[in-house]
Design an enzyme around this catalytic site. Structure first.
Site, PDB file in Angstrom:
ATOM      1  N   GLU A  23       0.836  -1.208   0.000  1.00 16.36           N
ATOM      2  CA  GLU A  23       0.000   0.000   0.000  1.00 16.36           C
ATOM      3  C   GLU A  23       0.869   1.255   0.000  1.00 16.36           C
ATOM      4  O   GLU A  23       0.576   2.232  -0.689  1.00 16.36           O
ATOM      5  CB  GLU A  23      -0.922   0.001   1.219  1.00 16.36           C
ATOM      6  CG  GLU A  23      -1.966  -1.093   1.180  1.00 16.36           C
ATOM      7  CD  GLU A  23      -2.776  -1.161   2.463  1.00 16.36           C
ATOM      8  OE1 GLU A  23      -4.006  -1.068   2.370  1.00 16.36           O
ATOM      9  OE2 GLU A  23      -2.168  -1.304   3.547  1.00 16.36           O
ATOM     10  N   TYR A  55     -15.627  27.367   1.427  1.00 15.04           N
ATOM     11  CA  TYR A  55     -15.503  25.978   0.960  1.00 15.04           C
ATOM     12  C   TYR A  55     -14.109  25.666   0.435  1.00 15.04           C
ATOM     13  O   TYR A  55     -13.595  24.568   0.634  1.00 15.04           O
ATOM     14  CB  TYR A  55     -16.474  25.695  -0.189  1.00 15.04           C
ATOM     15  CG  TYR A  55     -17.921  25.900   0.077  1.00 15.04           C
ATOM     16  CD1 TYR A  55     -18.751  26.343  -0.941  1.00 15.04           C
ATOM     17  CD2 TYR A  55     -18.487  25.631   1.312  1.00 15.04           C
ATOM     18  CE1 TYR A  55     -20.119  26.524  -0.742  1.00 15.04           C
ATOM     19  CE2 TYR A  55     -19.838  25.803   1.524  1.00 15.04           C
ATOM     20  CZ  TYR A  55     -20.645  26.250   0.503  1.00 15.04           C
ATOM     21  OH  TYR A  55     -21.982  26.421   0.703  1.00 15.04           O
ATOM     22  N   ILE A  74      -6.630   4.505   8.391  1.00 15.67           N
ATOM     23  CA  ILE A  74      -7.559   5.541   7.944  1.00 15.67           C
ATOM     24  C   ILE A  74      -8.260   6.198   9.134  1.00 15.67           C
ATOM     25  O   ILE A  74      -8.708   7.333   9.036  1.00 15.67           O
ATOM     26  CB  ILE A  74      -8.558   5.012   6.892  1.00 15.67           C
ATOM     27  CG1 ILE A  74      -9.353   3.806   7.394  1.00 15.67           C
ATOM     28  CG2 ILE A  74      -7.826   4.685   5.600  1.00 15.67           C
ATOM     29  CD1 ILE A  74     -10.431   3.307   6.422  1.00 15.67           C
ATOM     30  N   GLU A  75      -8.315   5.519  10.278  1.00 16.38           N
ATOM     31  CA  GLU A  75      -8.875   6.124  11.483  1.00 16.38           C
ATOM     32  C   GLU A  75      -8.039   7.331  11.908  1.00 16.38           C
ATOM     33  O   GLU A  75      -8.561   8.389  12.249  1.00 16.38           O
ATOM     34  CB  GLU A  75      -8.920   5.121  12.642  1.00 16.38           C
ATOM     35  CG  GLU A  75      -9.788   3.924  12.403  1.00 16.38           C
ATOM     36  CD  GLU A  75      -9.050   2.739  11.757  1.00 16.38           C
ATOM     37  OE1 GLU A  75      -8.162   2.953  10.896  1.00 16.38           O
ATOM     38  OE2 GLU A  75      -9.382   1.599  12.121  1.00 16.38           O
ATOM     39  N   LYS A 101     -11.868   3.586   1.819  1.00 20.60           N
ATOM     40  CA  LYS A 101     -10.768   2.895   1.143  1.00 20.60           C
ATOM     41  C   LYS A 101     -11.369   1.814   0.234  1.00 20.60           C
ATOM     42  O   LYS A 101     -11.742   0.740   0.708  1.00 20.60           O
ATOM     43  CB  LYS A 101      -9.853   2.288   2.201  1.00 20.60           C
ATOM     44  CG  LYS A 101      -8.606   1.665   1.690  1.00 20.60           C
ATOM     45  CD  LYS A 101      -7.750   1.244   2.887  1.00 20.60           C
ATOM     46  CE  LYS A 101      -6.409   0.766   2.435  1.00 20.60           C
ATOM     47  NZ  LYS A 101      -5.545   0.456   3.582  1.00 20.60           N
TER      48      LYS A 101
END
Length: 121
Positions: A23, A55, A74-75, A101
């Site tokens: 990865e 934005y 990813i947390e 993901k």
């Protein structure tokens, strides 16, 4: 009670996040959703930039955080994005970030795996 929020949905980024060596080497596309609840005391009727969050600035904060740091999980990524938004934008009372993901190293058929974090002031 009044409430207002800004949402950025399904933002696409390429990054090398993940615990596995493959990865980190190959990278992949991720999707990110961001929801920011605004201070209810803001005068949105004024139609003034001073009474909301831009934005573009919000997107740039997400992008810089997501692409500027490599995360194993990813947390951690979602949590870091949420914290950075709260640090940068005082008008944000609550932030929810979901990192999706799509290409997971699991033998399964799925749309994605995700981690979602909510942080409040």
């Amino acid at each position: 009670m009044n409430s207002a929020k800004i949402e950025l949905r399904n933002l696409a980024f390429f990054a090398r996040h993940g615990l596995m060596k493959e990865e980190a080497k190959l990278g992949q596309r991720f999707r990110v959703d961001v929801q920011v609840k605004l201070d209810p005391a803001l005068d949105l009727q004024s139609d003034s930039e001073a009474e909301t969050i831009n934005y573009v600035d919000l997107y740039e904060t997400v992008k810089q955080t997501f692409e500027g740091t490599r995360f194993n999980f990813i947390e951690s990524c979602a949590d870091t994005i949420a914290r950075k938004i709260l640090e940068r934008f005082e008008k944000a009372l609550e932030v929810t970030v979901k990192v999706k993901k799509p290409s997971v190293p699991v033998d399964c058929i799925c749309d994605y795996f995700a981690a979602e974090v909510t942080r409040c002031r």
